[in-house]
Design an enzyme around this catalytic site. Structure first.
Site, mmCIF file in Angstrom:
data_model
loop_
_atom_site.group_PDB
_atom_site.id
_atom_site.type_symbol
_atom_site.label_atom_id
_atom_site.label_comp_id
_atom_site.label_asym_id
_atom_site.label_seq_id
_atom_site.Cartn_x
_atom_site.Cartn_y
_atom_site.Cartn_z
ATOM 1 C CB SER A 42 -0.850 -0.109 1.176
ATOM 2 O OG SER A 42 -1.656 1.249 1.238
ATOM 3 C CG HIS A 146 -1.228 -5.110 4.108
ATOM 4 N ND1 HIS A 146 -0.925 -4.502 5.483
ATOM 5 C CD2 HIS A 146 -0.548 -4.467 3.296
ATOM 6 C CE1 HIS A 146 -0.245 -3.538 5.061
ATOM 7 N NE2 HIS A 146 0.028 -3.506 3.900
ATOM 8 C CD GLU A 155 -1.000 -2.169 8.999
ATOM 9 O OE1 GLU A 155 -1.112 -1.518 9.964
ATOM 10 O OE2 GLU A 155 -0.384 -2.230 8.093
ATOM 11 C CD GLU A 196 2.111 -4.840 7.571
ATOM 12 O OE1 GLU A 196 1.516 -4.441 8.719
ATOM 13 O OE2 GLU A 196 2.426 -3.577 6.898
ATOM 14 C CG ASP A 232 -2.595 1.630 7.744
ATOM 15 O OD1 ASP A 232 -3.535 2.401 7.464
ATOM 16 O OD2 ASP A 232 -1.689 1.114 7.258
ATOM 17 C CD GLU A 275 -0.629 3.928 9.332
ATOM 18 O OE1 GLU A 275 -0.361 3.729 8.116
ATOM 19 O OE2 GLU A 275 -0.231 3.539 10.146
ATOM 20 C CG ASP A 302 1.883 5.698 5.652
ATOM 21 O OD1 ASP A 302 2.614 5.999 4.951
ATOM 22 O OD2 ASP A 302 1.260 4.471 5.141
ATOM 23 C CE LYS A 327 4.533 3.199 5.885
ATOM 24 N NZ LYS A 327 3.792 2.886 4.895
ATOM 25 C CG HIS A 355 6.377 -2.898 10.019
ATOM 26 N ND1 HIS A 355 6.002 -4.141 10.100
ATOM 27 C CD2 HIS A 355 5.207 -1.903 9.787
ATOM 28 C CE1 HIS A 355 4.773 -4.171 10.552
ATOM 29 N NE2 HIS A 355 4.121 -2.961 10.158
ATOM 30 C CE LYS A 378 1.401 0.280 11.231
ATOM 31 N NZ LYS A 378 0.489 0.962 9.924
#
Length: 403
Positions: A42, A146, A155, A196, A232, A275, A302, A327, A355, A378
């Protein structure tokens, strides 16, 4: 400090089985550092450009390596990173690839620590700032980009905000992950894992909220400290520009409805963290949501900010969000990532080091979070590439607490 004598680049596998870039940096005095670039599924529209690993390595060997070998001292991280930027010559690392750049940047930092005989977090802390340790946010249920046929929300994150130590927080997140599995199993719901390591059951968002809420409550009682959870939402992935709406499995919401929906979730579940609740271009919507719930939860950008100080500065001016996800591969170098952290802190935003969905065993972000005194990190809850960072945080905690 010693000069870089050699930079070696190669392709290795990430956690999804895709190829990524690994770098070794060797110094004239024999110092050695190794680091590998992660990769996101993503990804934001404004991220630094990740090239095909073969192309990234070839271009970095042509443009960057000659400027580093015999020319740059590893102890000056900002000089290393300026050299990478100059070698690339673009504003998004589209020439040598952000994957090559970040691997070299992190490997150079590790080579410096090898020469100095200090931990990486201490070296980065000396060059930058900070001495506090982060609370890990653990991905326990996942969907979106994901995992197929799972929740629309990307998430569901355990947030052990009351943990007295990093170790306690890490173990609590793992326990929530296991509790979610046990509750799914008790209902006869099979679940594989997403990118993840989070459970990816074929359930809707409402059932996931109920499941995670109950799991968090059970584990909090067992551990004896407060555990909340967060999300998220990957709003840019949910947003359909043609429909001008956020598209869930069976529901669509316009921007106002999305803001109201997220605000209601914050109230109903006492969310600690949200997020990317909105699209990556919706500064105004982020600002409105932050005004409504920012006094009781983190609204984290993000894809909105992509670790970019210019986009973050725009958000600060508009009071959009109150936290920024950081990130290193999203912007290309450690120095650029730290610049985003420092701008955030100066303006009252909380930095969250993160991550990516495609990870390696590299532990640099654990040290970066410690070095910059980031309040949160994270890095998942389970899986070798995730626990590598978590276990490293536990080691750092023991190191800094031992006289």
């Amino acid at each position: 400090m010693t000069l870089v004598s050699e930079v070696r680049l190669r392709q290795i596998l990430d956690s999804r089985g895709n190829r990524t870039v690994e770098a070794d940096v060797i110094t004239e005095s024999g110092g050695f550092g190794r680091a590998a670039a992660p990769s996101g599924a993503s990804t934001g529209e404004y991220e630094a450009i990740e090239l095909d690993p073969t192309e990234a390595i070839a271009s970095a060997r042509e443009h960057a390596v000659p400027r580093l070998e015999g020319q740059v001292y590893v102890g000056d991280q900002r000089d290393v990173d300026r050299t990478l930027g100059a070698a690339d010559g673009t504003d998004d690392f589209s020439e040598i690839g952000a994957n090559s750049a970040v691997a070299i940047s992190m490997a150079a930092a590790k080579a410096a620590t090898d020469v100095l005989g200090t931990p990486l977090y201490q070296h980065l802390g000396g060059a930058f700032r900070g001495d506090e340790l982060p609370t890990p946010l653990g991905n326990v249920v996942g969907g979106g980009e994901h995992a197929a046929d799972a929740t629309a929300i990307q998430e569901f994150l355990a947030a052990p905000v009351g943990a007295p130590s990093v170790q306690d927080a890490v173990f609590a997140n793992a326990a929530v992950h296991q509790e979610v599995h046990d509750r799914l199993d008790g209902r006869g719901i099979a679940a594989g894992k997403g990118d993840e390591g989070a459970w990816a059951p074929s359930i809707d968002d409402d059932e996931a909220f109920e499941l995670v809420d109950a799991a968090v409550e059970t584990v909090a009682e067992e551990f004896g400290f407060e555990i909340r959870f967060g999300l998220d939402m990957a709003g840019a992935e949910l947003y359909d520009a043609d429909e001008e709406a956020y598209v869930y499995r069976e529901t669509t919401r316009d921007a106002d409805e999305q803001i109201a929906y997220v605000a209601d979730l914050v109230d109903e579940y006492d969310l600690a963290y949200v997020e990317d609740p909105l699209d990556e271009n919706d500064y105004e919507g982020f600002a409105e949501l932050t005004d409504r719930v920012g006094d009781r939860t983190l609204v984290c950008g993000d894809d909105l900010f992509v670790t970019n100080v210019e986009r973050l500065r725009t958000g600060i001016e508009q009071e959009a969000a109150n936290a920024v996800l950081v990130k290193p591969n999203q912007i290309g170098t450690l120095s650029d990532a730290v610049d985003a952290v420092e701008l955030a802190v100066e303006n009252g935003y909380r930095p969250v080091i993160s991550h990516r969905s495609g990870e390696t065993e590299d532990t640099t972000i654990a040290h970066l979070a410690a070095a910059t005194a980031a309040p949160y990190i994270k890095t998942g809850a389970v899986g070798g590439e995730r626990t590598a960072k978590l276990n490293e945080l536990i080691r750092i905690e023991q190191n800094v607490s031992t006289p």
